[in-house]
Write a protein that holds these residues in place. Structure first.
Motif, PDB file in Angstrom:
ATOM      1  N   LEU A  16       0.832  -1.197   0.000  1.00 47.23           N
ATOM      2  CA  LEU A  16       0.000   0.000   0.000  1.00 47.23           C
ATOM      3  C   LEU A  16       0.870   1.251   0.000  1.00 47.23           C
ATOM      4  N   THR A  66      -3.046  -2.761  -2.463  1.00 46.02           N
ATOM      5  CA  THR A  66      -4.426  -3.130  -2.161  1.00 46.02           C
ATOM      6  C   THR A  66      -4.634  -3.152  -0.655  1.00 46.02           C
ATOM      7  N   VAL A  68      -7.878  -4.343   2.299  1.00 47.80           N
ATOM      8  CA  VAL A  68      -9.208  -4.874   2.578  1.00 47.80           C
ATOM      9  C   VAL A  68      -9.444  -4.733   4.081  1.00 47.80           C
ATOM     10  N   ARG A  73     -13.135  -3.701  -0.026  1.00 47.32           N
ATOM     11  CA  ARG A  73     -11.882  -3.454  -0.712  1.00 47.32           C
ATOM     12  C   ARG A  73     -11.750  -1.943  -0.844  1.00 47.32           C
TER      13      ARG A  73
END
Length: 77
Positions: A16, A66, A68, A73
């Motif tokens: 990220l 990504t 979550v 998401r």
């Protein structure tokens, strides 16, 4: 599917990063936390802690990677 309940939500992030007009606020962050886990973010002033927390809550759009949180998401949900 992530578990929901009184214990909180699972948090997962891979590579990220958030890039702003002055460069990267943070980059390459990886987090895996089960529901009910305690996550501590530490670092000096200007290290991107607030940007990371905003990205993990969906209030700041990540530039790469990504994330979550629960079933969501980020930042799309």
């Amino acid at each position: 599917m992530a578990e929901h309940g009184a214990g909180g939500l699972a948090v997962s992030a891979r590579d990220l990063g958030v890039e702003g007009p002055r460069g990267w606020a943070f980059r390459g962050v990886r987090v895996e936390a089960d529901p009910g886990s305690l996550i501590a973010i530490e670092g000096p002033s200007g290290s991107g802690r607030t940007c990371l927390l905003l990205a993990l809550t969906g209030r700041m759009k990540a530039t790469e990677g990504t994330a979550v949180v629960g079933d969501a998401r980020l930042p799309k949900q």
